[in-house]
Design an enzyme around this catalytic site. Structure first.
Site, PDB file in Angstrom:
ATOM      1  N   ALA A  85       0.830  -1.210   0.000  1.00  0.00           N
ATOM      2  CA  ALA A  85       0.000   0.000   0.000  1.00  0.00           C
ATOM      3  C   ALA A  85       0.862   1.257   0.000  1.00  0.00           C
ATOM      4  CB  ALA A  85      -0.917   0.001   1.216  1.00  0.00           C
ATOM      5  N   GLY A 130       0.464  -5.812   0.136  1.00  0.00           N
ATOM      6  CA  GLY A 130      -0.484  -5.895  -0.965  1.00  0.00           C
ATOM      7  C   GLY A 130       0.136  -6.356  -2.269  1.00  0.00           C
ATOM      8  N   GLU A 133      -0.029  -9.955  -2.065  1.00  0.00           N
ATOM      9  CA  GLU A 133      -1.439 -10.353  -2.177  1.00  0.00           C
ATOM     10  C   GLU A 133      -1.881 -10.379  -3.638  1.00  0.00           C
ATOM     11  OE1 GLU A 133      -3.822  -9.192   1.777  1.00  0.00           O
ATOM     12  OE2 GLU A 133      -2.850  -7.457   0.838  1.00  0.00           O
TER      13      GLU A 133
END
Length: 283
Positions: A85, A130, A133
């Site tokens: 992020a 992220g 992810e």
């Protein structure tokens, strides 16, 4: 032809979602491979509101084009896949905005995971938070031995919020996933291969794109197979893994039924009989 498409030599087309210094580049090759390149060099490809918006548009375009046979997610920035992020942007958000942003990022990564064609994450640098992810939502992950991979959110007193707590255990097992997430541990490419987080770990080259080149090789290998069959195989595996074996076998049977009436199946039989390479058209 949409306004944002630009023809380039060698039958390549680039789809460029551009805003200020943030760019998401899609290379569309004559071999039906789409390369999604993250390109925020000053922010280490950190996931911002704008990047989520651009990637969501890209996922929509890819999903609705039947000519696409495989997707490679990679970085245009040397040494970085995605740092997670955008914490500078996050620090300026109100508490309610954070929840909304994470929800949109989660939806984006879910869309990536739900693409009907094979997706390959080429990890030539750091894939953290992220960033990992996103890679976990891909069907196959390839990393350079020098890449760094980890869900490091607990260092910031938060948890993975875009699928990490669910996808990592499904890939490497519950106990090890807990250890890596609890400790915010970062693995290199070799360690990631050892625990099954990536399918291949390749020695990095001087140009820093060894994982991408291996992903391109794999995408070409996949694309030579029957495209409808590959889509149905992905659907059968993905849905079957979420149910009991009996239901999974029924899903497989239903997916098999979809390939029986195709022209590609007949082409495959004809090519085998004539001892030649099949020419599949996705019909």
């Amino acid at each position: 032809v949409p306004e944002r498409w630009y023809s380039l030599p060698l039958n390549h087309i680039w789809l460029n979602y551009s805003m200020a210094l943030e760019r998401l580049l899609l290379e569309w090759s004559s071999q039906s491979i789409v390369v999604v390149g993250l390109n925020r060099p000053k922010a280490k490809n950190a996931i911002s509101k704008n990047l989520v918006k651009m990637m969501s548009e890209a996922m929509h375009d890819i999903k609705n084009n039947n000519k696409v046979r495989s997707v490679i997610l990679c970085s245009m920035v040397p040494g970085i896949f995605c740092a997670g992020a955008d914490l500078k942007e996050r620090a300026k958000m109100h508490q309610n905005e954070v929840a909304s942003f994470v929800s949109k990022a989660r939806a984006l990564i879910t869309d990536l995971g739900n693409l009907p064609i094979p997706t390959i994450a080429a990890i030539d640098g750091a894939a953290l938070g992220g960033g990992l992810e996103m890679a976990l939502a891909c069907d196959i992950r390839i990393a350079s031995t020098t890449a760094k991979l980890g869900l490091v959110e607990t260092k910031l007193a938060i948890i993975p919020g875009a699928g990490g707590t669910q996808r990592l255990p499904r890939v490497i097992g519950i106990s090890l996933a807990k250890e890596l997430i609890f400790a915010a541990r970062v693995l290199d490419g070799t360690e990631a291969f050892r625990v099954g987080l990536v399918s291949h770990a390749v020695e990095q080259n001087k140009s820093g794109d060894a994982a991408y080149l291996r992903a391109l090789e794999l995408a070409r290998e996949i694309n030579s197979q029957g495209p409808i069959a590959v889509r149905m195989a992905k659907l059968a595996i993905n849905q079957g893994m979420e149910v009991d074996l009996s239901t999974g076998l029924a899903i497989e049977e239903a997916c098999y039924a979809q390939v029986i009436p195709t022209k590609d199946r007949l082409e495959g039989l004809a090519a085998f009989k004539e001892k030649r390479q099949p020419l599949y058209k996705g019909e």
